[in-house]
Scaffold this active site. Structure first.
Site, mmCIF file in Angstrom:
data_model
loop_
_atom_site.group_PDB
_atom_site.id
_atom_site.type_symbol
_atom_site.label_atom_id
_atom_site.label_comp_id
_atom_site.label_asym_id
_atom_site.label_seq_id
_atom_site.Cartn_x
_atom_site.Cartn_y
_atom_site.Cartn_z
ATOM 1 N N ARG A 1 0.046 -12.553 2.541
ATOM 2 C CA ARG A 1 -0.835 -11.743 3.386
ATOM 3 C C ARG A 1 -0.745 -10.335 2.814
ATOM 4 O O ARG A 1 0.360 -9.797 2.708
ATOM 5 C CB ARG A 1 -0.385 -11.742 4.840
ATOM 6 C CG ARG A 1 -1.160 -10.708 5.700
ATOM 7 C CD ARG A 1 -0.440 -10.351 6.988
ATOM 8 N NE ARG A 1 -1.188 -9.410 7.802
ATOM 9 C CZ ARG A 1 -0.889 -8.113 7.927
ATOM 10 N NH1 ARG A 1 0.149 -7.595 7.242
ATOM 11 N NH2 ARG A 1 -1.614 -7.328 8.700
ATOM 12 N N ASP B 1 -1.009 -6.749 3.437
ATOM 13 C CA ASP B 1 -1.063 -5.770 4.526
ATOM 14 C C ASP B 1 -1.875 -4.544 4.086
ATOM 15 O O ASP B 1 -1.768 -4.103 2.933
ATOM 16 C CB ASP B 1 0.372 -5.342 4.860
ATOM 17 C CG ASP B 1 0.420 -4.227 5.873
ATOM 18 O OD1 ASP B 1 0.204 -4.509 7.049
ATOM 19 O OD2 ASP B 1 0.651 -3.070 5.463
ATOM 20 N N ARG C 1 -8.391 5.168 0.986
ATOM 21 C CA ARG C 1 -7.543 4.481 0.003
ATOM 22 C C ARG C 1 -6.513 5.371 -0.656
ATOM 23 O O ARG C 1 -5.432 4.907 -1.022
ATOM 24 C CB ARG C 1 -8.425 3.808 -1.062
ATOM 25 C CG ARG C 1 -9.008 2.505 -0.541
ATOM 26 C CD ARG C 1 -10.310 2.202 -1.095
ATOM 27 N NE ARG C 1 -10.890 0.959 -0.539
ATOM 28 C CZ ARG C 1 -12.055 0.523 -0.951
ATOM 29 N NH1 ARG C 1 -12.738 1.211 -1.867
ATOM 30 N NH2 ARG C 1 -12.556 -0.591 -0.438
ATOM 31 N N ASN D 1 0.821 -1.209 0.000
ATOM 32 C CA ASN D 1 0.000 0.000 0.000
ATOM 33 C C ASN D 1 0.857 1.262 0.000
ATOM 34 O O ASN D 1 0.457 2.312 -0.497
ATOM 35 C CB ASN D 1 -0.924 0.017 1.235
ATOM 36 C CG ASN D 1 -1.615 1.351 1.408
ATOM 37 O OD1 ASN D 1 -2.431 1.735 0.568
ATOM 38 N ND2 ASN D 1 -1.253 2.095 2.446
ATOM 39 N N ARG E 1 -5.081 -19.325 11.580
ATOM 40 C CA ARG E 1 -3.706 -18.844 11.748
ATOM 41 C C ARG E 1 -3.465 -18.583 13.218
ATOM 42 O O ARG E 1 -4.289 -17.925 13.869
ATOM 43 C CB ARG E 1 -3.502 -17.539 10.962
ATOM 44 C CG ARG E 1 -2.090 -16.961 11.075
ATOM 45 C CD ARG E 1 -1.972 -15.557 10.485
ATOM 46 N NE ARG E 1 -2.724 -14.589 11.270
ATOM 47 C CZ ARG E 1 -2.888 -13.320 10.896
ATOM 48 N NH1 ARG E 1 -2.381 -12.877 9.753
ATOM 49 N NH2 ARG E 1 -3.581 -12.490 11.648
ATOM 50 N N GLU F 1 -5.725 -8.100 4.675
ATOM 51 C CA GLU F 1 -6.024 -7.421 5.938
ATOM 52 C C GLU F 1 -7.036 -6.310 5.659
ATOM 53 O O GLU F 1 -6.688 -5.262 5.129
ATOM 54 C CB GLU F 1 -4.753 -6.844 6.557
ATOM 55 C CG GLU F 1 -5.018 -6.201 7.904
ATOM 56 C CD GLU F 1 -3.899 -5.296 8.374
ATOM 57 O OE1 GLU F 1 -3.136 -4.788 7.527
ATOM 58 O OE2 GLU F 1 -3.773 -5.112 9.597
ATOM 59 N N HIS G 1 -6.744 -0.208 2.525
ATOM 60 C CA HIS G 1 -6.273 1.101 2.062
ATOM 61 C C HIS G 1 -5.907 1.096 0.588
ATOM 62 O O HIS G 1 -5.272 2.023 0.097
ATOM 63 C CB HIS G 1 -5.099 1.548 2.944
ATOM 64 C CG HIS G 1 -5.498 1.673 4.373
ATOM 65 N ND1 HIS G 1 -6.115 2.796 4.876
ATOM 66 C CD2 HIS G 1 -5.437 0.782 5.394
ATOM 67 C CE1 HIS G 1 -6.400 2.606 6.162
ATOM 68 N NE2 HIS G 1 -5.997 1.389 6.494
#
Ligand code: ZXY
Ligand code: CA
Length: 466
Positions: free
Chosen positions: A185, A187, A148, A100, A317, A218, A191
């Protein structure tokens, strides 16, 4: 992208937070492979900003300065060695991917690359000013565009709508796929625009296990905001934050266990086939530890973990932490600020500042329980209508919990008659139970569980039958 590519019969991921690649490789061979773990989530392997003014806080790993595989966890050779050695013992590698943003501050990265946030210049990629959104701040979670396209905590916000950015992210992720990883994953996915992510994921290679990499995103969504976790389930799994929040609340004793009879989407959770579930993570074990259960409340934490691993919902997890008091505290490090390796006691638990929840018998035995019961439904649900529950998984396993009061019951079970070892208090070793044993006769399991015992559950399965 919803398939974790586990080796057959394996089901669960452990997050070895801040571990070095060489230590992960060794852990795969000596522990995770033999104990049936499905995979490891590793800390971000890309070069991050050195934040020495705080004495190397953990969150410097979430401030990229390039996609070079050079961090305090190791270099590219050590990374490749880890992936090969873990895959060789059927343990997959999932990469924590920070795409991001770049760093919030200027300075030098763990591989010597520079980051210049004033000019938004990151020559190690390279990224320059046109590859970023404006420096507006995220200050309104009711406005999806603000969330975002503006900066999270001052982190320089990449424009995933820009072709150069898309290409550099794909190049990074495809390089990791070439090295043998099974998934990512994502992150701070909340966003980034789901449409931009969809386009980026479409450019990813197939993994060596066949098919697209496992993607779990996420997206922190407790409701009440325009951005929804379901905006992202069409392109991959989503980490279900409600899961740990509600189960922690339950096993803190704030609600009646009997209500868990319909645990799943009826509680507002995602479809389990699109959900990666967990109790705590590296962020909320620090920032939300008044509600999320962590290693700091071991009895309740182990009950919540055991329930997660016994229940069929989602891709599970578990967190493997280092001890911390201060929320910004770095991972165990030496005088030169190099990460240090975990040590091990004779009973297999960790030293050198590591908690290693994954090496607690109650937890690794429940990982094996989840593997053994894979594919079976919940059977024989029982409760005392308050704070004692029990359920089976087909004819493979059975578990009972007490949050309040002693259980002295013969409970209906689909397990074959016989004597089983309780895998919470011990193991089946050399033909005998090192902990409690449970007799099943006439289709009933004789469960004895006191409310003041060391653990709040009893679990049995067909591979621990005398
Ligand atoms: O007070 C802090 N942050 C401001 C609050 C926003 O928290 C952050 C969130 C965040 C928190 C809650 C939300 O609902 C949300 O949408 C985003 O996501 C991040 C993701 C990153 O890759 C890097 C970051 O620095 C952050 C971050 O600062 C402290 C000091 C800086 C790092 N940090 C932190 O708190 C670091 C947190 C962090 C770091 C890595 C993560 O993967 C993560 O989930 C949280
Ligand atoms: Ca963004």
């Amino acid at each position: 992208q919803w398939d974790a590519h586990f080796a057959n019969g394996r089901t669960s991921i452990v997050h070895l937070f801040e571990w070095k690649w060489s230590d992960i490789a060794a852990e795969c061979e000596r522990f995770l492979g033999p104990k049936g773990f499905g995979g490891v989530q590793i800390s971000p392997p890309n070069e991050n900003l050195v934040i020495s003014n705080y004495n190397r806080v953990w969150w410097e790993r979430y401030q990229p300065v390039s996609y070079k595989l050079i961090t305090r966890s190791g270099n590219e050779n050590e990374f490749k060695n880890m992936v090969d050695r873990c895959n060789a013992v059927n343990v997959r590698i999932y990469v924590d991917t920070v795409i991001n943003h770049m760093s919030a501050g200027s300075g030098t990265g763990t591989g010597g690359s520079s980051g210049d946030v004033e000019n938004k210049n990151f020559p190690g990629v390279p990224y320059s000013i046109n590859d970023f959104h404006s420096t507006c701040k995220i200050d309104n979670y009711q406005d999806a565009t603000n969330v975002r396209n503006c900066e999270l905590a001052g982190l320089k916000d990449l424009d995933q709508g820009n072709n150069h950015v898309r290409n550099k992210i794909r190049e990074y992720m495809n390089h990791l796929i070439d090295l043998g990883v099974a998934g990512f994953r994502i992150d701070a996915a909340k966003h980034m625009s789901p449409n931009d992510l969809k386009i980026i994921y479409a450019g990813l290679k197939d993994t060596k296990f066949g098919g697209k990499p496992f993607i779990y995103q996420e997206v922190i969504d407790f409701g009440g905001e325009p951005i929804k976790k379901t905006d992202y389930t069409g392109i991959g799994n989503v980490l279900e934050f409600l899961y740990g929040k509600k189960l922690s609340n339950m096993f803190r004793g704030n609600d009646k266990l009997t209500y868990l009879v319909n645990w799943g989407p009826a509680w507002g959770l995602l479809d389990g086939l699109k959900a990666t579930c967990f109790i705590d993570n590296h962020d909320n074990q620090r920032y939300d530890s008044n509600s999320i259960l962590t290693y700091k409340k071991p009895k309740q934490y182990k009950m919540a973990i055991a329930f997660m691993l016994a229940h069929p919902y989602g891709t599970a997890r578990i967190m493997s932490s280092y001890l911390f008091n201060d929320k910004d505290q770095p991972a165990p490090q030496d005088a030169q600020k190099r990460l240090i390796s975990p040590g091990f006691k004779p009973d297999g638990t960790c030293t050198n500042g590591y908690v290693c929840e994954h090496r607690w018998r109650e937890i690794y035995n429940m990982i094996q329980f989840r593997n053994i019961v894979l594919g079976t439904p919940i059977t024989n649900w029982w409760s005392n209508n308050v704070n004692q529950i029990a359920f089976g998984r087909g004819n493979k396993g059975f578990i009972a919990f007490t949050q309040e009061g002693d259980i002295k019951e013969s409970l209906p079970t689909s397990l074959p008659d016989g004597t089983y070892c309780d895998v919470i208090s011990g193991d089946l070793t050399n033909g005998s139970c090192t902990g409690k044993s449970v007799v099943v006769s006439g289709g009933k399991a004789n469960i004895q569980l006191g409310q003041n015992e060391f653990d709040g559950m009893v679990a049995i399965h067909v591979q621990a039958k005398k």
